[in-house]
Design a protein around this motif. Structure first.
Motif, PDB file in Angstrom:
ATOM      1  N   GLU A  60       0.805  -1.218   0.000  1.00 31.59           N
ATOM      2  CA  GLU A  60       0.000   0.000   0.000  1.00 31.59           C
ATOM      3  C   GLU A  60       0.841   1.272   0.000  1.00 31.59           C
ATOM      4  OE1 GLU A  60       0.917  -1.099   4.186  1.00 31.59           O
ATOM      5  OE2 GLU A  60       0.170  -2.189   2.411  1.00 31.59           O
ATOM      6  N   VAL A  61       2.100   1.169   0.504  1.00 33.40           N
ATOM      7  CA  VAL A  61       2.995   2.333   0.531  1.00 33.40           C
ATOM      8  C   VAL A  61       3.298   2.812  -0.889  1.00 33.40           C
ATOM      9  CG1 VAL A  61       5.325   3.091   1.162  1.00 33.40           C
ATOM     10  CG2 VAL A  61       4.000   1.669   2.738  1.00 33.40           C
ATOM     11  N   TYR A  62       3.235   1.906  -1.846  1.00 27.94           N
ATOM     12  CA  TYR A  62       3.627   2.227  -3.225  1.00 27.94           C
ATOM     13  C   TYR A  62       2.418   2.424  -4.141  1.00 27.94           C
ATOM     14  CZ  TYR A  62       8.091   0.660  -1.435  1.00 27.94           C
ATOM     15  OH  TYR A  62       9.234   0.526  -0.685  1.00 27.94           O
ATOM     16  N   ALA A  63       1.236   2.579  -3.537  1.00 30.93           N
ATOM     17  CA  ALA A  63       0.017   2.702  -4.343  1.00 30.93           C
ATOM     18  C   ALA A  63       0.058   3.893  -5.292  1.00 30.93           C
ATOM     19  CB  ALA A  63      -1.203   2.787  -3.432  1.00 30.93           C
ATOM     20  N   ASN A  64       0.670   4.999  -4.872  1.00 29.00           N
ATOM     21  CA  ASN A  64       0.726   6.210  -5.705  1.00 29.00           C
ATOM     22  C   ASN A  64       2.127   6.482  -6.245  1.00 29.00           C
ATOM     23  OD1 ASN A  64      -1.993   7.015  -5.630  1.00 29.00           O
ATOM     24  ND2 ASN A  64      -1.714   7.794  -3.559  1.00 29.00           N
ATOM     25  N   THR A  65       2.962   5.443  -6.276  1.00 26.79           N
ATOM     26  CA  THR A  65       4.323   5.612  -6.795  1.00 26.79           C
ATOM     27  C   THR A  65       4.361   5.306  -8.280  1.00 26.79           C
ATOM     28  OG1 THR A  65       5.252   4.976  -4.654  1.00 26.79           O
ATOM     29  CG2 THR A  65       6.719   4.868  -6.554  1.00 26.79           C
ATOM     30  N   LEU A  66       5.024   6.167  -9.027  1.00 26.25           N
ATOM     31  CA  LEU A  66       5.212   5.943 -10.464  1.00 26.25           C
ATOM     32  C   LEU A  66       6.517   5.187 -10.704  1.00 26.25           C
ATOM     33  CD1 LEU A  66       4.325   9.213 -12.426  1.00 26.25           C
ATOM     34  CD2 LEU A  66       3.146   7.027 -12.534  1.00 26.25           C
ATOM     35  N   PHE A  67       6.447   4.188 -11.577  1.00 22.30           N
ATOM     36  CA  PHE A  67       7.624   3.415 -11.970  1.00 22.30           C
ATOM     37  C   PHE A  67       7.765   3.474 -13.494  1.00 22.30           C
ATOM     38  CE2 PHE A  67       6.071   1.487  -8.066  1.00 22.30           C
ATOM     39  CZ  PHE A  67       7.223   1.266  -7.323  1.00 22.30           C
ATOM     40  N   ILE A  68       8.979   3.226 -13.946  1.00 23.92           N
ATOM     41  CA  ILE A  68       9.221   2.993 -15.376  1.00 23.92           C
ATOM     42  C   ILE A  68       9.425   1.502 -15.565  1.00 23.92           C
ATOM     43  CG2 ILE A  68      10.852   3.265 -17.280  1.00 23.92           C
ATOM     44  CD1 ILE A  68       9.542   5.791 -17.035  1.00 23.92           C
ATOM     45  N   CYS A  69       8.680   0.933 -16.498  1.00 24.21           N
ATOM     46  CA  CYS A  69       8.827  -0.490 -16.818  1.00 24.21           C
ATOM     47  C   CYS A  69       9.126  -0.625 -18.308  1.00 24.21           C
ATOM     48  CB  CYS A  69       7.538  -1.228 -16.475  1.00 24.21           C
ATOM     49  SG  CYS A  69       7.599  -3.010 -16.763  1.00 24.21           S
ATOM     50  N   ARG A  70      10.021  -1.548 -18.637  1.00 24.33           N
ATOM     51  CA  ARG A  70      10.331  -1.824 -20.038  1.00 24.33           C
ATOM     52  C   ARG A  70       9.847  -3.228 -20.406  1.00 24.33           C
ATOM     53  NH1 ARG A  70      13.387   1.944 -22.463  1.00 24.33           N
ATOM     54  NH2 ARG A  70      14.520   3.410 -21.124  1.00 24.33           N
ATOM     55  N   ILE A  71       9.081  -3.301 -21.459  1.00 22.60           N
ATOM     56  CA  ILE A  71       8.606  -4.602 -21.945  1.00 22.60           C
ATOM     57  C   ILE A  71       9.784  -5.356 -22.547  1.00 22.60           C
ATOM     58  CG2 ILE A  71       7.140  -5.741 -23.646  1.00 22.60           C
ATOM     59  CD1 ILE A  71       5.144  -3.474 -23.324  1.00 22.60           C
ATOM     60  N   THR A  72      10.004  -6.562 -22.077  1.00 20.66           N
ATOM     61  CA  THR A  72      11.108  -7.382 -22.588  1.00 20.66           C
ATOM     62  C   THR A  72      10.634  -8.508 -23.489  1.00 20.66           C
ATOM     63  OG1 THR A  72      11.010  -8.730 -20.581  1.00 20.66           O
ATOM     64  CG2 THR A  72      12.569  -6.887 -20.597  1.00 20.66           C
ATOM     65  N   ASP A  73       9.356  -8.903 -23.341  1.00 22.07           N
ATOM     66  CA  ASP A  73       8.839 -10.012 -24.139  1.00 22.07           C
ATOM     67  C   ASP A  73       7.319  -9.968 -24.094  1.00 22.07           C
ATOM     68  OD1 ASP A  73       8.885 -12.182 -25.758  1.00 22.07           O
ATOM     69  OD2 ASP A  73       9.437 -13.636 -24.233  1.00 22.07           O
ATOM     70  N   TRP A  74       6.730 -10.542 -25.104  1.00 26.54           N
ATOM     71  CA  TRP A  74       5.273 -10.685 -25.117  1.00 26.54           C
ATOM     72  C   TRP A  74       4.974 -11.886 -25.985  1.00 26.54           C
ATOM     73  CZ3 TRP A  74       1.291  -6.305 -26.643  1.00 26.54           C
ATOM     74  CH2 TRP A  74       0.020  -6.687 -26.200  1.00 26.54           C
ATOM     75  N   THR A  75       4.774 -13.009 -25.348  1.00 26.77           N
ATOM     76  CA  THR A  75       4.610 -14.263 -26.070  1.00 26.77           C
ATOM     77  C   THR A  75       3.181 -14.417 -26.560  1.00 26.77           C
ATOM     78  OG1 THR A  75       4.170 -15.411 -23.986  1.00 26.77           O
ATOM     79  CG2 THR A  75       6.447 -15.395 -24.788  1.00 26.77           C
ATOM     80  N   ALA A  76       3.013 -15.286 -27.539  1.00 22.20           N
ATOM     81  CA  ALA A  76       1.708 -15.457 -28.178  1.00 22.20           C
ATOM     82  C   ALA A  76       0.688 -16.130 -27.271  1.00 22.20           C
ATOM     83  CB  ALA A  76       1.875 -16.267 -29.464  1.00 22.20           C
ATOM     84  N   ASP A  77       1.153 -16.741 -26.182  1.00 23.09           N
ATOM     85  CA  ASP A  77       0.223 -17.461 -25.307  1.00 23.09           C
ATOM     86  C   ASP A  77      -0.143 -16.665 -24.057  1.00 23.09           C
ATOM     87  OD1 ASP A  77       2.569 -17.544 -23.912  1.00 23.09           O
ATOM     88  OD2 ASP A  77       2.764 -19.731 -23.885  1.00 23.09           O
ATOM     89  N   ASN A  78       0.113 -15.373 -24.051  1.00 24.81           N
ATOM     90  CA  ASN A  78      -0.132 -14.583 -22.848  1.00 24.81           C
ATOM     91  C   ASN A  78      -0.750 -13.239 -23.222  1.00 24.81           C
ATOM     92  OD1 ASN A  78      -0.077 -13.390 -20.279  1.00 24.81           O
ATOM     93  ND2 ASN A  78       1.894 -14.341 -19.782  1.00 24.81           N
ATOM     94  N   ALA A  79      -1.867 -12.896 -22.585  1.00 25.99           N
ATOM     95  CA  ALA A  79      -2.505 -11.607 -22.834  1.00 25.99           C
ATOM     96  C   ALA A  79      -1.700 -10.463 -22.235  1.00 25.99           C
ATOM     97  CB  ALA A  79      -3.920 -11.594 -22.259  1.00 25.99           C
ATOM     98  N   PHE A  80      -0.850 -10.792 -21.235  1.00 23.06           N
ATOM     99  CA  PHE A  80      -0.008  -9.778 -20.604  1.00 23.06           C
ATOM    100  C   PHE A  80       1.413  -9.892 -21.148  1.00 23.06           C
ATOM    101  CE2 PHE A  80      -2.682  -9.858 -16.454  1.00 23.06           C
ATOM    102  CZ  PHE A  80      -3.742  -9.281 -17.140  1.00 23.06           C
ATOM    103  N   ALA A  81       2.096  -8.770 -21.193  1.00 17.55           N
ATOM    104  CA  ALA A  81       3.505  -8.768 -21.580  1.00 17.55           C
ATOM    105  C   ALA A  81       4.372  -9.095 -20.371  1.00 17.55           C
ATOM    106  CB  ALA A  81       3.877  -7.403 -22.160  1.00 17.55           C
ATOM    107  N   GLN A  82       5.648  -9.346 -20.618  1.00 16.79           N
ATOM    108  CA  GLN A  82       6.618  -9.524 -19.544  1.00 16.79           C
ATOM    109  C   GLN A  82       7.579  -8.331 -19.585  1.00 16.79           C
ATOM    110  OE1 GLN A  82       6.173 -12.433 -21.838  1.00 16.79           O
ATOM    111  NE2 GLN A  82       4.397 -12.586 -20.498  1.00 16.79           N
ATOM    112  N   GLY A  83       8.023  -7.896 -18.410  1.00 17.64           N
ATOM    113  CA  GLY A  83       8.897  -6.736 -18.388  1.00 17.64           C
ATOM    114  C   GLY A  83       9.742  -6.667 -17.141  1.00 17.64           C
ATOM    115  N   ARG A  84      10.594  -5.663 -17.083  1.00 19.29           N
ATOM    116  CA  ARG A  84      11.461  -5.410 -15.942  1.00 19.29           C
ATOM    117  C   ARG A  84      11.310  -3.951 -15.527  1.00 19.29           C
ATOM    118  NH1 ARG A  84      15.548  -9.268 -15.398  1.00 19.29           N
ATOM    119  NH2 ARG A  84      15.662  -8.361 -13.308  1.00 19.29           N
ATOM    120  N   LEU A  85      11.305  -3.744 -14.218  1.00 14.12           N
ATOM    121  CA  LEU A  85      11.268  -2.375 -13.724  1.00 14.12           C
ATOM    122  C   LEU A  85      12.603  -1.705 -14.011  1.00 14.12           C
ATOM    123  CD1 LEU A  85       9.459  -2.249 -10.255  1.00 14.12           C
ATOM    124  CD2 LEU A  85       8.580  -1.714 -12.518  1.00 14.12           C
ATOM    125  N   ALA A  86      12.539  -0.504 -14.571  1.00  9.64           N
ATOM    126  CA  ALA A  86      13.764   0.214 -14.911  1.00  9.64           C
ATOM    127  C   ALA A  86      14.110   1.268 -13.873  1.00  9.64           C
ATOM    128  CB  ALA A  86      13.626   0.871 -16.279  1.00  9.64           C
TER     129      ALA A  86
END
Length: 834
Positions: free
Chosen positions: A262-288
């Motif tokens: 809950e401490v991070y509810a209003n925190t902004l992060f930068i995330c970079r998409i690293t992969d998005w496979t055909a079997d997943n509606a969500f992408a995969q990524g790493r916090l930058a």
């Protein structure tokens, strides 16, 4: 529809490969380039046997191979273009149609097949029975937030260059794409390409993505994290709903995230998409990076810059080593001897009051025969930025300075853009000059180009110059103009401004008589608290005669330079073209205006401009009416583009639609635009006062495409920065009330121009308090909403309010629960005005 392509599978590489290339499609001809035969996008996992156990269901189709794509494009069975996703309806996406008709529609995330906004994609048309039935252009134009601009000359507001193709198949594909695109953009629809009609309803072509040529989207997004106790990852929710949600390893998250999420509810992060496979509606990524609290200026601004691939890092030591030494630097005597010495002339700059990168200066001298010697003097940036240096590479990659409300991300190190190149008063500065002998009416009698040295005697703001124009008889004091002992008398400067204003008016009349179009977009101007950097207030920026004065001479210089470099280098000139508007959308606009009782002539840019001038009226709402009309007329317009003259064989495509001229380029802002530096190098080479340009036509075209992309991103950054600061203003000073004018009517909502603040906002009927019901109806192209309001007292009857384009309403802008988001709420009208 062509025959179906047999899909070839290939092993998905462990790490995503980003292959760089450029677009060559539809009305925006650009060449697609590939490094090798391996697609830049991996296919999704191998097509697997349906009998396989424990395998995930495929959410997306596998991508085609490069070989299939190449053959499909050659046969005309596939179409290449730049993907645009509707920012307000993220399930809707579009690419330009090669036949200059309506955009091709892609419905849903699955049809986009993991492509993001701005990506260059190849699509396959769906069978005609799956095409979209539409009733108006509002349903099928695909207009997004950044694509309706036309040319401006002075608005002080990259993907890495692709490697050359390395195999013959790819070269053949590029050539094929170029030929198809250049034929299509001449405005001649292909046979059989007309959009079918069915019972007065129109069918819009639909498609699905089968290949991604180039990932233009940075794949870096800002957003927030959500914790799931039973999962080994956190869910990242981007602020931009056009980007998918992203699974992020918990190991990337703050150490105590799983204990105190809950401490991070209003925190902004930068995330970079690293992969998005055909079997997943969500992408995969790493916090930058952790940016900070949402709703604060710095983290929000950094997020905007990162998402739009703006390099705001410090310049490297290698770049800084290219700067002139020693310091303070002086112009070498041998350089002075090579140049026309104009240091004794009365030359001055006119810029925004806060500008620090002064690209251009003006001069005007009365000649004995009653004519004038008028000069446009532009900072000679190419003297300092030499080809094939680290400095040149950095500037070419940045391609443009990026302007935000509170700061500038410069294209060049500040020593150059704010000091050595900036035409600051009382300093000797190297320039490139265009000097004309003009009649008082603005007729050109002679023209001279050359390298020069000037010494500006005054830095005037637009307000200073406007005061001089409005008070021609007044004797101004140095304090009034914020001048400190100028080398030339103030009355001499004043007289030069008045002469330039008079000539500029004549030049403007001549341009208008030949038929030009200027669709001014509303621009916000903020008053910022210098200590807190918070907005105190904002207003609509007013474009005055002083702005027009500068604009006319910048246009004159740019046009003259375009003709000169094209005459000297017909296959190498970097020019700027503006394609004509989309034919079908113009027809729709004409029909809609007719049904609204608006007589508008769309036959030429000049005719359209005259219609706009005649239709706006002269009452207190004339500016708002013009803004709404401008918005409507902007939607069919295409973007102006840099290009290399040697890469377009049909010179009819060189034309600039809005300016209604055959040749145009950018020469006047080399401090903030890399395209202008290339133009300066061409000019120097043509005058034998500089080396020959070391770039080939293909390399100039590649840089032109890169500049197009970076210019578009910079424009979007400015828009988002303005939205950020206006959201802060609403949060700190709201709610804000204003009259508004309806710009567009949809079935459950309508868009308005908030007159006092110049912002556009959508009003939702279901969110309107006191509304009993509403109904939508459409007659031809004219849409209306009838709002039924509850009675003000129990005994009174309900009353109706009709909403259509140009309706005046009252709205209230109020902050939402989330940081910086605000809503436009429709206020209950007075009963007698219902």
């Amino acid at each position: 529809m062509g025959k179906k392509h047999k899909r070839k599978t290939q092993q998905e590489p462990n790490q995503e490969r980003i292959q760089e290339g450029t677009l060559k499609s539809g009305a925006d001809p650009q060449a697609a380039m590939f490094k090798d035969k391996t697609p830049q996008n991996p296919r999704a996992d191998k097509c697997k046997s349906k009998r396989g156990r424990g395998l995930k269901k495929q959410v997306f189709e596998p991508y085609m191979t490069l070989e299939d794509v190449s053959h499909g494009l050659k046969r005309g069975e596939l179409i290449q273009g730049q993907l645009r996703i509707n920012p307000k309806k993220y399930h809707e996406a579009f690419i330009p149609s090669p036949d200059d008709k309506w955009d091709i529609f892609l419905e849903g995330v699955e049809a986009r097949n993991r492509a993001l906004n701005g990506d260059i994609v190849v699509v396959e048309l769906l069978p005609q029975e799956q095409w979209k039935v539409v009733k108006s252009d509002a349903d099928c134009d695909g207009a997004s937030e950044s694509e309706t601009s036309v040319e401006t000359t002075r608005n002080k507001t990259r993907v890495p260059n692709p490697d050359p193709p390395s195999d013959s198949d790819c070269n053949e594909l590029v050539d094929r794409c170029q030929k198809v695109a250049l034929v299509d953009t001449a405005g001649k629809p292909q046979e059989g390409s007309s959009t079918p009609q069915t019972n007065e309803k129109t069918l819009q072509k639909t498609a699905k993505v089968v290949y991604i040529v180039e990932k233009k989207h940075s794949r870096a997004v800002t957003g927030s994290l959500k914790f799931f106790p039973d999962k080994p990852f956190a869910l990242f929710s981007p602020v931009d709903h056009r980007v998918p949600r992203i699974n992020v390893p918990l190991s990337d998250c703050p150490e105590d995230f799983n204990i105190r999420p809950e401490v991070y509810a209003n925190t902004l992060f930068i995330c970079r998409i690293t992969d998005w496979t055909a079997d997943n509606a969500f992408a995969q990524g790493r916090l930058a990076k952790t940016l900070g609290q949402a709703g604060e200026i710095e983290p929000e601004t950094e997020g905007i810059l990162t998402e739009h691939s703006v390099d705001f890092s410090d310049f490297t030591p290698e770049v800084l080593e290219c700067l002139p030494q020693p310091r303070p630097w002086c112009i070498p005597p041998e350089e002075l001897e090579k140049r026309k010495d104009l240091r004794r002339d009365c030359i001055f700059t006119i810029d925004p009051a806060t500008a620090r990168d002064l690209d251009d200066a003006l001069s005007c001298k009365l000649l004995p025969d009653g004519n004038f010697e008028v000069g446009v003097h532009i900072a000679d940036v190419s003297y300092f930025v030499k080809e094939d240096t680290a400095l040149d590479e950095a500037a070419s990659q940045r391609a443009t300075s990026v302007y935000l409300v509170q700061q500038v991300v410069p294209m060049l190190p500040r020593l150059l853009c704010e000091e050595l190149c900036s035409l600051n008063p009382d300093f000797d500065r190297l320039t490139f000059s265009v000097i004309w002998k003009l009649t008082p009416e603005g007729k050109i009698l002679s023209e001279w180009f050359g390298r020069s040295v000037i010494r500006s005697c005054a830095k005037l703001s637009y307000d200073h110059a406007q005061s001089m124009i409005e008070a021609p008889e007044k004797l101004f004091s140095p304090n009034e103009l914020q001048l400190d002992n100028p080398e030339h008398p103030i009355d001499e400067i004043h007289e030069a401004v008045l002469r330039l204003h008079s000539i500029a008016q004549n030049l403007r009349r001549q341009r208008i008589s030949t038929g030009t179009l200027k669709l001014d977009q509303v621009k916000l101007s903020f008053n910022i608290n210098k200590e807190s950097m918070m907005p105190n207030s904002c207003s609509v920026y007013e474009y005055k005669d002083s702005n027009r004065l500068v604009e006319e001479f910048m246009l004159l210089a740019n046009i003259a330079t375009a003709h000169h470099i094209h005459r000297k280098f017909p296959d190498l000139a970097l020019l700027r073209r503006h394609p004509p508007p989309k034919t079908k959308m113009m027809e729709e606009l004409k029909e809609m205006c007719s049904q609204l009782g608006i007589d508008i002539d769309l036959s030429s840019p000049g005719a359209l401009q005259e219609s706009l001038n005649n239709l706006t009226g002269k009452d207190e709402y004339s500016a708002a009416r013009k803004a709404v009309l401008t918005h409507l007329c902007s939607r069919p317009m295409q973007m102006a583009l840099y290009f290399c003259s040697g890469m377009l064989k049909n010179e009819q495509l060189f034309k600039h639609y809005a300016l209604n001229i055959p040749l145009y380029t950018h020469f006047t802002s080399p401090i903030r635009r890399y395209a202008d530096i290339i133009v300066h190098r061409l000019l120097a080479s043509s005058l034998k006062c500089g080396p020959h340009l070391q770039l080939s036509a293909q390399e100039v075209e590649k840089q032109a495409l890169h500049c197009n992309n970076k210019k578009m991103l910079a424009k979007r950054v400015w828009e988002l920065s303005s939205e950020l600061f206006f959201g802060l203003l609403v949060r700190e000073s709201g709610p804000l009330d204003s009259a508004a004018m309806v710009m567009r009517v949809l079935d459950q909502s309508f868009d308005v121009l908030v007159i006092k603040y110049g912002v556009q906002k959508r009003v939702y009927c279901k969110a309107t308090k006191g509304l009993q019901s509403f109904r939508y109806h459409q007659v031809g192209k004219k849409s209306e909403l009838t709002l039924v309001w509850l009675p003000e007292n129990q005994d009174g009857p309900p009353f109706e309010q009709v909403i259509s384009i140009f309706s005046l309403v009252e709205v209230q802008l109020t902050s939402e629960g989330s940081p910086l988001k605000y809503t436009a709420l429709l206020k209950r009208p007075q009963t007698n005005g219902a």
